[in-house]
Design an enzyme around this catalytic site. Structure first.
Site, short mmCIF file in Angstrom:
data_model
loop_
_atom_site.label_atom_id
_atom_site.label_comp_id
_atom_site.label_asym_id
_atom_site.label_seq_id
_atom_site.Cartn_x
_atom_site.Cartn_y
_atom_site.Cartn_z
N LEU A 46 0.86 -1.18 0.00
CA LEU A 46 0.00 0.00 0.00
C LEU A 46 0.89 1.23 0.00
CD1 LEU A 46 -2.98 -0.41 2.53
CD2 LEU A 46 -3.13 0.10 0.08
N ASP A 47 0.57 2.23 -0.83
CA ASP A 47 1.33 3.48 -0.83
C ASP A 47 1.28 4.12 0.55
OD1 ASP A 47 2.00 3.31 -3.53
OD2 ASP A 47 0.18 4.35 -4.17
N PRO A 48 2.31 4.85 0.94
CA PRO A 48 2.33 5.48 2.27
C PRO A 48 1.11 6.36 2.55
CG PRO A 48 4.53 5.53 1.34
CD PRO A 48 3.63 5.00 0.26
N PHE A 49 0.61 7.11 1.55
CA PHE A 49 -0.52 8.00 1.80
C PHE A 49 -1.85 7.24 1.95
CE2 PHE A 49 -1.69 7.51 -2.58
CZ PHE A 49 -3.01 7.93 -2.69
N ALA A 50 -1.86 5.98 1.52
CA ALA A 50 -3.09 5.18 1.55
C ALA A 50 -3.31 4.58 2.93
CB ALA A 50 -3.01 4.07 0.51
#
Length: 298
Positions: A46-50
């Site tokens: 998962l992307d960090p911002f997600a």
């Protein structure tokens, strides 16, 4: 002599609800520190911002990660119309703008075009390798990248809510390798505008859903008494779609030593060999023989 692995032998799955700002690797590190497990891995970056569902495997469950990575995933995401960013999400720099804002009907009428097998160009800021290098590293260095297109599968796509003229919330169910950032970008382009993701939440990965997810903070609190911890899911959670096959104690012993045995049935395919309630390993039936594929050291 093999080096003894440090930590506690813990085998199973944790359904982690990832907070924004953490990378998937950081979540794995936190879980390892909290549980002191010998081995920890995750299924699906998962992307960090997600935010949202990040299945984390402990011990021998790491041998089943590949079966979760291939599972269908569901996301809820917010599209910000009128701004394109170089990362296709809120963390990037604005590279284009548009005054066009799609209506609710325009969005709903377009979405069926993105269901089924869809040709998609991944974002330049992604972990895909280009000439042996991660694309995001090349992009950060200012390289002009022509990302290769590929087919992805979208099972369903729906509009959930129009927040205002700039923001819309959608949900998607999709297969392995789908970039939601690219999906939002391509939807906007077909609507005659530009966009990026302002929020992204994964709400399901195969058998892992929001209903049973726990945060890292809750994990840390509950793990203070591991004997009473009830949120550790069985190793076999990742194998829900694989048939269980009962084997005898002697067959289980042979499989654990890497030997094949007579198959109890004639149907070829992948199974989870079970000695009573104990999973022996992933095995393959072929020509009425059962061959070990991945054995669990439990």
């Amino acid at each position: 002599m093999a080096r003894k692995r440090r930590g506690t032998p813990i085998h199973g799955w944790l359904n982690i609800d990832k907070d924004a700002g953490l990378s998937s690797a950081q979540v794995v590190g936190r879980v390892k520190r909290i549980t002191n497990a010998q081995k920890v891995g995750h299924a699906g970056t998962l992307d960090p911002f997600a935010t949202g569902i990040l299945p984390v495997a402990l011990g021998e469950a790491t041998k089943t990660v590949g079966y979760i990575v291939d599972e269908t995933k569901e996301y809820r995401f917010t599209v910000r119309w009128g701004q394109a960013r170089n990362t296709d999400d809120i963390e990037g720099e604005v590279i284009d703008r548009s005054d066009i804002r799609p209506t609710e009907d325009e969005i709903k009428n377009l979405l069926p075009d993105f269901v089924g097998t869809v040709r998609q160009q991944p974002p330049a800021f992604s972990a895909i390798k280009i000439g042996g290098e991660r694309a995001y590293k090349l992009a950060r260095a200012g390289a002009e990248l022509d990302m290769p297109e590929r087919d992805v599968h979208i099972e369903s796509l729906s509009l959930i809510e129009i927040l205002d003229e700039d923001y819309a919330v959608l949900e998607v169910s999709c297969g392995k390798g789908t970039y939601i950032r690219a999906l939002a970008r391509d939807i906007a382009l077909k609507l005659g505008t530009v966009a990026h993701l302002s929020a992204l939440r994964r709400i399901r990965v195969g058998p892992f859903s929001e209903a049973g997810a726990i945060s890292l903070d809750k994990l840390a609190k509950l793990w203070q008494c591991p004997a009473k911890f009830v949120d550790l899911l069985p190793l076999t959670t990742a194998l829900d779609d694989i048939p269980a096959l009962a084997v005898t104690e002697s067959q289980a012993l042979r499989l654990r030593h890497g030997n094949d045995v007579a198959a109890p049935n004639k149907s070829d395919g992948i199974v989870c060999a079970m000695d009573g309630t104990m999973p022996v390993g992933i095995a393959k039936i072929e020509a009425e023989r059962l061959y070990p594929v991945r054995i669990f050291n439990l």
